[in-house]
Scaffold this motif. Structure first.
Motif, short mmCIF file in Angstrom:
data_model
loop_
_atom_site.label_atom_id
_atom_site.label_comp_id
_atom_site.label_asym_id
_atom_site.label_seq_id
_atom_site.Cartn_x
_atom_site.Cartn_y
_atom_site.Cartn_z
N THR A 184 0.97 -1.36 0.11
CA THR A 184 0.11 0.07 0.14
C THR A 184 0.77 1.06 0.11
O THR A 184 2.09 1.31 0.46
N THR A 230 0.51 4.90 1.59
CA THR A 230 -0.24 5.54 2.89
C THR A 230 0.19 7.11 3.11
O THR A 230 1.62 7.03 3.18
N ASP A 276 -7.62 15.93 -1.80
CA ASP A 276 -7.25 14.99 -2.54
C ASP A 276 -6.69 15.58 -3.96
O ASP A 276 -6.43 14.68 -4.53
N ASP A 335 -13.74 8.27 -1.22
CA ASP A 335 -12.88 7.47 -2.24
C ASP A 335 -12.06 8.07 -3.37
O ASP A 335 -12.53 9.14 -3.62
N ALA A 339 -8.36 4.09 -3.65
CA ALA A 339 -7.82 4.69 -2.31
C ALA A 339 -9.05 4.92 -1.51
O ALA A 339 -10.18 5.27 -2.15
N VAL A 362 -4.83 9.16 3.67
CA VAL A 362 -5.23 8.11 2.68
C VAL A 362 -4.46 6.90 2.58
O VAL A 362 -3.17 7.00 2.52
N THR A 363 -5.01 5.84 2.19
CA THR A 363 -4.24 4.64 2.16
C THR A 363 -4.89 4.18 0.40
O THR A 363 -5.81 4.19 0.16
N MET A 364 -3.55 3.79 -0.27
CA MET A 364 -3.90 3.57 -1.84
C MET A 364 -3.32 2.05 -1.91
O MET A 364 -2.40 1.66 -1.46
N SER A 365 -4.18 1.46 -2.69
CA SER A 365 -3.67 -0.10 -2.98
C SER A 365 -2.80 -0.04 -3.90
O SER A 365 -2.89 0.44 -5.13
#
Length: 351
Positions: free
Chosen positions: A185, A187, A210, A231, A240, A258-261
């Protein structure tokens, strides 16, 4: 008074105005948007002149919409966006460029320490002892991070978490659970003064904070957009999720993280999280795997390069110098990590 607002997926709106006897006067709207016919801009200015200063953004937008010629075409501009820019002018909101940003990207740390650092750094921004800060996280172990109000037993399968060596912690912001593994991830946290989001609704502040990362993703060839409430999505699905916490001490501050895959192990995720059918149906999907759309596949770039490009995009827009957590901040964070964020009382405060 002067206010600016970058409309999500649109253009910048700038408003200059005076206030006389409780109403707006000498309103001038400008920006890099497109608007036809030319006289529509005059209609917008006139619609705002005389509006009471207590008029909210939707009310201002209604005045604008009622005054526009029927043939009006807006591109990159909305009546609502102009209303927000007016409210930001009246709130004397600050802008990104008003600050000397600090950027922190340090070695991997424990989940509990990350939770504590978010609280400490944002409190320091609220107290005026630290400039606005972008902090990119690195994880030293897999973890589930619960939203502040989520039920522990409803969200986490304890057997799955133990089997995969997954730590469980609770953050100070609301929202949904995050499943993270080192290198899977991306983050980051923004700790910003409350004045940066003055005049914005809670929902608008998500899109506003964002916006920079949408541009950064665009620079990497990803067409991403903000999807209310929290999102970030692409044509391929969600990539995310964001969460916020407002702090009212000092001059106030906002934590936006924010957490992004990047490359999530979806099989492991569904063994650790209790992802129900109703939650999946809300996302328009039939399986948990479809909710995870790795950045690795969309960019074709190593994770470290994605982060480097994101930071580069931020610097290009707003500047920023390399910084670090101070010894005093780290000492306070370590104390919180041990006594608050590692405690069963906090983790299970919503059982």
């Amino acid at each position: 008074m002067h206010g600016e607002y970058k409309i999500p997926n649109g253009k910048l709106v700038v408003v200059d105005l005076d206030v006389q006897a409780g109403v707006l006067r000498n309103v001038q709207v400008a920006g890099d948007f497109f608007l036809e016919p030319d006289e529509a801009i005059l209609a917008i200015n006139e619609a705002l002149n005389g509006a009471p200063v207590t008029t909210d953004a939707p009310g201002l937008a209604a005045r604008i919409s009622a005054a526009l010629p029927e043939s009006t075409v807006m591109f990159g501009l909305t009546a609502e966006g102009v209303g927000v820019a007016v409210r930001r002018a009246l709130a004397e909101a600050t802008e990104w460029s008003d600050y000397d940003w600090q950027l922190i990207h340090e070695a991997p740390q424990s989940p509990a320490l990350h939770m504590a650092l978010d609280e400490v750094i944002t409190a320091e921004v609220a107290a005026g002892r630290r400039p606005p800060t972008l902090r990119v996280w690195e994880w030293d172990r897999p973890a589930v991070i619960l939203g502040s109000f989520q039920s522990l037993r409803n969200e986490v399968d304890p057997a799955g978490a133990e089997r995969h060596g997954v730590s469980v912690v609770r953050r100070i912001s609301g929202g949904g659970a995050m499943f993270v593994e080192p290198d899977s991830t991306i983050t980051y946290s923004l700790s910003v003064p409350a004045s940066l989001v003055s005049g914005l609704s809670f929902a608008d502040s998500y899109a506003y904070l964002d916006d920079w990362v949408l541009a950064a993703l665009g620079d990497m060839g990803i067409n991403a957009w903000y999807k209310p409430l929290n999102d970030i999505a692409t044509d391929a699905g969600k990539i995310a999720g964001a969460a916020q916490k407002r702090m009212v001490t000092g001059d106030g501050a906002v934590l936006h993280h924010v957490t992004m895959s990047y490359d999530i192990d979806a099989d492991k995720m569904v063994e650790v999280l209790r992802i129900g059918k109703e939650k999946l149906s809300d996302k328009g999907t039939r399986s948990a795997k479809k909710r995870v759309d790795p950045l690795r596949r969309q960019t074709g770039l190593p994770r470290a390069e994605v982060i480097e490009r994101m930071i580069g995009s931020f610097r290009a827009r707003y500047g920023g110098s390399d910084g670090a957590v101070t010894p005093e901040e780290m000492a306070r964070a370590q104390e919180l990590a041990e006594h608050k964020f590692s405690s069963p009382e906090w983790t299970a405060w919503v059982p």
